[in-house]
Design an enzyme around this catalytic site. Structure first.
Site, PDB file in Angstrom:
ATOM      1  N   ARG A 102       1.011  -1.170  -0.119  1.00  0.00           N
ATOM      2  CA  ARG A 102      -0.121   0.096  -0.085  1.00  0.00           C
ATOM      3  C   ARG A 102       1.000   1.381  -0.062  1.00  0.00           C
ATOM      4  NH1 ARG A 102      -3.529   1.764  -2.704  1.00  0.00           N
ATOM      5  NH2 ARG A 102      -4.231  -0.454  -2.474  1.00  0.00           N
ATOM      6  N   LYS A 137       2.271  24.668  -2.667  1.00  0.00           N
ATOM      7  CA  LYS A 137       0.823  24.053  -2.404  1.00  0.00           C
ATOM      8  C   LYS A 137       0.730  22.394  -2.527  1.00  0.00           C
ATOM      9  CE  LYS A 137      -1.417  28.263  -4.324  1.00  0.00           C
ATOM     10  NZ  LYS A 137      -2.394  28.934  -5.127  1.00  0.00           N
ATOM     11  N   LYS A 169       4.757  37.951  -0.924  1.00  0.00           N
ATOM     12  CA  LYS A 169       3.723  37.843  -1.705  1.00  0.00           C
ATOM     13  C   LYS A 169       2.601  39.181  -1.127  1.00  0.00           C
ATOM     14  CE  LYS A 169       2.093  33.950  -2.591  1.00  0.00           C
ATOM     15  NZ  LYS A 169       2.078  33.987  -4.063  1.00  0.00           N
ATOM     16  N   GLU A 202       6.026  39.699  -5.396  1.00  0.00           N
ATOM     17  CA  GLU A 202       4.835  39.683  -6.156  1.00  0.00           C
ATOM     18  C   GLU A 202       4.287  41.050  -6.307  1.00  0.00           C
ATOM     19  OE1 GLU A 202       0.575  38.642  -5.073  1.00  0.00           O
ATOM     20  OE2 GLU A 202       1.644  36.754  -4.890  1.00  0.00           O
ATOM     21  N   ASP A 224       1.367  38.793 -10.838  1.00  0.00           N
ATOM     22  CA  ASP A 224       0.218  37.757 -10.287  1.00  0.00           C
ATOM     23  C   ASP A 224      -0.820  38.032 -10.887  1.00  0.00           C
ATOM     24  OD1 ASP A 224      -0.567  35.834  -8.537  1.00  0.00           O
ATOM     25  OD2 ASP A 224      -1.564  37.423  -7.718  1.00  0.00           O
TER      26      ASP A 224
END
Length: 285
Positions: A102, A137, A169, A202, A224
């Protein structure tokens, strides 16, 4: 094909944690039903099309469970796969094969899905000069394998974590009071700490791009959620003085147009947070 964060120690630690989570005090299903001395074999059957990833990791997992297991690799990481292919066979103690099954499948299925989507998006921007980047992410405690899969699929890793690069950011900029304030505070912080880290900032508007250029002392400017028209203008303004990175909601339908704006990099969070795993199965034979 191993990035620098893939080391014997990092892999061993990951596998130890994963086996502790899954096996606990024993694989009682296998221990109860299979004779301890039974020797068997299994093959990794591919049940979908894409790019294979996680073969090298599977070798480490099998060896961690039982050093006597024998792996015969038929398809390497990065290979194109189709339904019906056999990636490898494994022979040895039946209980050990079942205990490792697994974890091997969970890792390989997700890694192959990431590698496949990365390969697909990379093909869409081929010839433009833009490079495809992943993001942070990622799945907690599985980032290492997800970023490895991006590399296997032909993409490039962005920063690994919060510690190896400064990325200012929108929230950093807003909390700091603006582009100039965020950059200058960061420069002073790095000087005080004696750290040599690249700075990326950013930007959301051409005015912010101009402010970043006027402040200077950075490595890369992120564009962005800009329209392609605004992005082309921003790239022209920057004029190669700093690296450029496009980000924000980029899909397979828009990525080519974004790449043709002349950016150096395109970051896509979906590489790791919104992929479909490739179906794989470990079958006795």
């Amino acid at each position: 094909m191993k990035p620098i964060y893939i080391t014997e120690n990092s892999i061993s630690e990951f596998i130890a944690r994963a086996l502790a989570e899954d096996v606990g005090d024993g694989d009682h299903s296998s221990l109860a039903s299979i004779p301890a001395d039974a020797q068997n074999q299994a093959r990794l059957l591919v049940k979908g099309d894409g790019i294979l990833a996680g073969v090298a990791l599977a070798g480490y997992i099998f060896k961690a469970v039982d050093a006597d297991l024998q792996l015969d690799v038929l398809l390497q990481d990065g290979a194109g796969i189709k339904k019906g292919d056999v990636a490898f066979t494994v022979k040895g103690k039946a209980q050990s094969i079942l205990t490792a099954e697994r974890l091997v499948l969970n890792c390989m299925q997700r890694m192959s899905g990431i590698a496949s989507y990365t390969h697909y998006l990379s093909s869409l921007i081929e010839g433009t000069g833009a490079k495809l980047l992943d993001t942070r992410k990622t799945t907690p405690n599985f980032r290492m394998m997800e970023k490895w899969a991006v590399v296997i699929g032909g993409g490039h890793n962005h920063r690994y974590g919060l510690y190896d690069m400064v990325m200012l950011k929108d929230n950093h900029v807003d909390y700091a009071g603006g582009i100039r304030e965020a950059i200058t505070a960061t420069q002073q912080y790095l000087k005080n700490k004696g750290k040599d880290l690249k700075i990326e900032v950013e930007t959301r508007t051409l005015q912010e791009v101009q402010e970043a250029l006027e402040t200077g002392g950075i490595h890369r400017i992120m564009l962005d959620n800009m329209s392609t028209d605004m992005m082309r203008e921003a790239v022209a303004m920057i004029g190669g003085k700093y690296e450029t990175e496009a980000s924000g909601g980029i899909t397979d339908e828009t990525i080519r147009a974004v790449a043709e704006c002349g950016v150096d990099y395109i970051s896509v969070g979906a590489l790791t947070h919104s992929i479909k795993s490739i179906d794989l199965s470990l079958k006795a034979y």
